[in-house]
Design a protein around this motif. Structure first.
Motif, PDB file in Angstrom:
ATOM      1  N   GLN A 106       0.686  -1.491   0.233  1.00  0.00           N
ATOM      2  CA  GLN A 106      -0.240  -0.162  -0.219  1.00  0.00           C
ATOM      3  C   GLN A 106       0.855   1.387  -0.367  1.00  0.00           C
ATOM      4  N   GLU A 107       2.349   1.148   0.658  1.00  0.00           N
ATOM      5  CA  GLU A 107       2.809   2.498   0.832  1.00  0.00           C
ATOM      6  C   GLU A 107       3.437   2.884  -0.013  1.00  0.00           C
ATOM      7  N   ASN A 108       3.654   1.534  -1.250  1.00  0.00           N
ATOM      8  CA  ASN A 108       4.408   1.944  -2.412  1.00  0.00           C
ATOM      9  C   ASN A 108       3.857   2.219  -3.441  1.00  0.00           C
ATOM     10  N   ILE A 109       2.338   2.509  -3.183  1.00  0.00           N
ATOM     11  CA  ILE A 109       1.174   3.118  -4.398  1.00  0.00           C
ATOM     12  C   ILE A 109       1.040   4.494  -4.211  1.00  0.00           C
ATOM     13  N   LYS A 110       1.209   5.290  -5.385  1.00  0.00           N
ATOM     14  CA  LYS A 110       0.956   6.651  -4.959  1.00  0.00           C
ATOM     15  C   LYS A 110      -0.125   6.831  -6.979  1.00  0.00           C
ATOM     16  N   ILE A 111      -1.281   7.750  -6.041  1.00  0.00           N
ATOM     17  CA  ILE A 111      -2.179   8.053  -7.090  1.00  0.00           C
ATOM     18  C   ILE A 111      -1.794   9.673  -7.933  1.00  0.00           C
ATOM     19  N   PHE A 112      -1.568  10.194  -7.045  1.00  0.00           N
ATOM     20  CA  PHE A 112      -0.675  11.192  -7.093  1.00  0.00           C
ATOM     21  C   PHE A 112       0.276  11.691  -6.746  1.00  0.00           C
TER      22      PHE A 112
ATOM     23  N   GLU B 239     -12.974   7.465   4.708  1.00  0.00           N
ATOM     24  CA  GLU B 239     -12.427   8.105   4.506  1.00  0.00           C
ATOM     25  C   GLU B 239     -13.438   8.454   3.056  1.00  0.00           C
ATOM     26  N   SER B 240     -12.251   8.235   2.193  1.00  0.00           N
ATOM     27  CA  SER B 240     -12.731   8.797   1.134  1.00  0.00           C
ATOM     28  C   SER B 240     -14.257   8.876   0.381  1.00  0.00           C
ATOM     29  N   ALA B 241     -14.950   7.772   0.594  1.00  0.00           N
ATOM     30  CA  ALA B 241     -16.615   7.804   0.638  1.00  0.00           C
ATOM     31  C   ALA B 241     -17.112   9.172   0.602  1.00  0.00           C
ATOM     32  N   PHE B 242     -16.531   9.285   2.134  1.00  0.00           N
ATOM     33  CA  PHE B 242     -17.630   9.984   3.006  1.00  0.00           C
ATOM     34  C   PHE B 242     -17.184  11.558   2.260  1.00  0.00           C
ATOM     35  N   LEU B 243     -16.195  12.002   1.724  1.00  0.00           N
ATOM     36  CA  LEU B 243     -15.785  12.963   1.203  1.00  0.00           C
ATOM     37  C   LEU B 243     -16.313  13.023  -0.387  1.00  0.00           C
ATOM     38  N   PHE B 244     -16.498  11.827  -0.996  1.00  0.00           N
ATOM     39  CA  PHE B 244     -16.481  11.809  -2.358  1.00  0.00           C
ATOM     40  C   PHE B 244     -18.721  12.143  -2.106  1.00  0.00           C
ATOM     41  N   VAL B 245     -19.288  11.913  -1.541  1.00  0.00           N
ATOM     42  CA  VAL B 245     -20.633  11.649  -1.275  1.00  0.00           C
ATOM     43  C   VAL B 245     -20.630  13.182  -1.098  1.00  0.00           C
TER      44      VAL B 245
ATOM     45  N   ASN C 253     -12.684  18.830  -9.286  1.00  0.00           N
ATOM     46  CA  ASN C 253     -12.297  18.087  -8.194  1.00  0.00           C
ATOM     47  C   ASN C 253     -12.341  16.741  -7.566  1.00  0.00           C
ATOM     48  N   ILE C 254     -13.603  16.590  -7.866  1.00  0.00           N
ATOM     49  CA  ILE C 254     -14.129  15.232  -7.657  1.00  0.00           C
ATOM     50  C   ILE C 254     -13.168  14.153  -8.065  1.00  0.00           C
ATOM     51  N   LYS C 255     -11.899  14.686  -9.233  1.00  0.00           N
ATOM     52  CA  LYS C 255     -11.588  12.714  -9.216  1.00  0.00           C
ATOM     53  C   LYS C 255     -10.419  12.611  -8.170  1.00  0.00           C
ATOM     54  N   SER C 256      -9.879  13.739  -7.608  1.00  0.00           N
ATOM     55  CA  SER C 256      -8.582  13.963  -6.419  1.00  0.00           C
ATOM     56  C   SER C 256      -9.167  13.611  -5.213  1.00  0.00           C
ATOM     57  N   LEU C 257     -10.474  13.044  -4.931  1.00  0.00           N
ATOM     58  CA  LEU C 257     -11.010  12.681  -3.722  1.00  0.00           C
ATOM     59  C   LEU C 257     -10.769  11.013  -3.100  1.00  0.00           C
ATOM     60  N   LEU C 258     -10.969  10.457  -4.579  1.00  0.00           N
ATOM     61  CA  LEU C 258     -10.785   9.035  -4.198  1.00  0.00           C
ATOM     62  C   LEU C 258      -9.390   8.701  -4.597  1.00  0.00           C
ATOM     63  N   ASN C 259      -8.267   8.835  -3.592  1.00  0.00           N
ATOM     64  CA  ASN C 259      -7.238   8.251  -3.398  1.00  0.00           C
ATOM     65  C   ASN C 259      -6.955   6.752  -3.537  1.00  0.00           C
ATOM     66  N   LEU C 260      -7.881   5.935  -3.824  1.00  0.00           N
ATOM     67  CA  LEU C 260      -7.831   4.081  -4.146  1.00  0.00           C
ATOM     68  C   LEU C 260      -6.567   3.737  -5.628  1.00  0.00           C
TER      69      LEU C 260
ATOM     70  N   GLY D 260      -8.701   5.734  -8.577  1.00  0.00           N
ATOM     71  CA  GLY D 260      -9.229   6.757  -8.102  1.00  0.00           C
ATOM     72  C   GLY D 260     -10.121   6.424  -7.625  1.00  0.00           C
ATOM     73  N   ASN D 261     -11.125   6.901  -9.008  1.00  0.00           N
ATOM     74  CA  ASN D 261     -12.937   6.779  -9.001  1.00  0.00           C
ATOM     75  C   ASN D 261     -12.713   5.888 -10.064  1.00  0.00           C
ATOM     76  N   LYS D 262     -11.986   4.953 -10.992  1.00  0.00           N
ATOM     77  CA  LYS D 262     -12.324   4.625 -12.476  1.00  0.00           C
ATOM     78  C   LYS D 262     -11.659   2.990 -11.071  1.00  0.00           C
TER      79      LYS D 262
END
Length: 211
Positions: A53-59, A74-80, A110-117, A128-130
């Motif tokens: 997990q710590e070796n992967i970055k989206i942004f 946390e990501s889902a809450f911000l997205f909703v 800005n919604i694309k950057s909310l899901l840092n998954l 991310g959101n995809k």
């Protein structure tokens, strides 16, 4: 008078079209989010360890991508919240004041950057959101983050890493991989699911052309 009516008709048509486009985008993000939640409820193939997990970055400018239950919530809450705000601003703008229309646009930008998954599930990849199913992936390659790479300079760990680029039919998605071990794991998983490395896909094309 006729010119004024024509001008008014064009303005109204443009506004209605703008509302319909924005509504379509919001509905797309909503449906896509529901699908992501559904996919993440199933078994996750990767990452299975905190280290991966710590070796992967989206942004490059943000913290590492997470797949833990807490991070997803946390990501889902911000997205909703962003979706609710955008829907509310759109409805308020349409019914009461058109001046609030821009307030519906801001969350969408800005919604694309909310899901840092980042997670690999049985049927594809959540990034991310995809959600990208295996059948839509054409090839992948790891680009070293060197002095000429756009991500070079964000941090020392990124400078020593790679950008994983997964090509789809018309677009591509990517993430940053900061360790060799994680890179090899991703490479093996992608190949096991029938996704060819870029060098392999090029060589296959050359063989076909030579025949």
């Amino acid at each position: 008078m006729m010119l004024f009516m024509l001008f008014l008709y064009l303005i109204l048509s443009y506004l209605i079209l703008s509302y319909l486009i924005l509504l379509a985008v919001l509905l797309y993000f909503t449906a896509n989010f529901i699908r992501l939640v559904y996919k993440l409820k199933g078994p996750v193939i990767f990452p299975l360890t905190i280290q991966d997990q710590e070796n992967i970055k989206i942004f490059p400018q943000r913290k590492n991508a997470r797949q833990s239950l807490k991070a997803v919530k946390e990501s889902a809450f911000l997205f909703v919240i962003a979706l609710i705000f955008a829907y509310g601003a759109l409805i308020y703008s349409y019914l009461i004041s058109i001046n609030t229309f821009i307030l519906a646009v801001i969350p969408i930008i800005n919604i694309k950057s909310l899901l840092n998954l980042f997670a690999i599930v049985d049927e594809g990849i959540v990034r991310g959101n995809k959600y990208i199913p295996w059948r839509k992936m054409k090839s992948f390659n790891f680009q070293p983050i060197d002095f000429n790479h756009p991500y070079y300079g964000y941090s020392k760990e990124i400078n020593n890493g790679y950008e994983l680029v997964i090509k789809k039919q018309f677009f591509s998605v990517s993430c940053i991989v900061t360790e060799e071990d994680t890179k090899h794991k991703l490479q093996n998983i992608l190949k096991q699911n029938g996704i060819a490395g870029l060098d392999e896909s090029i060589s296959k094309k050359e063989i076909v052309l030579n025949q």
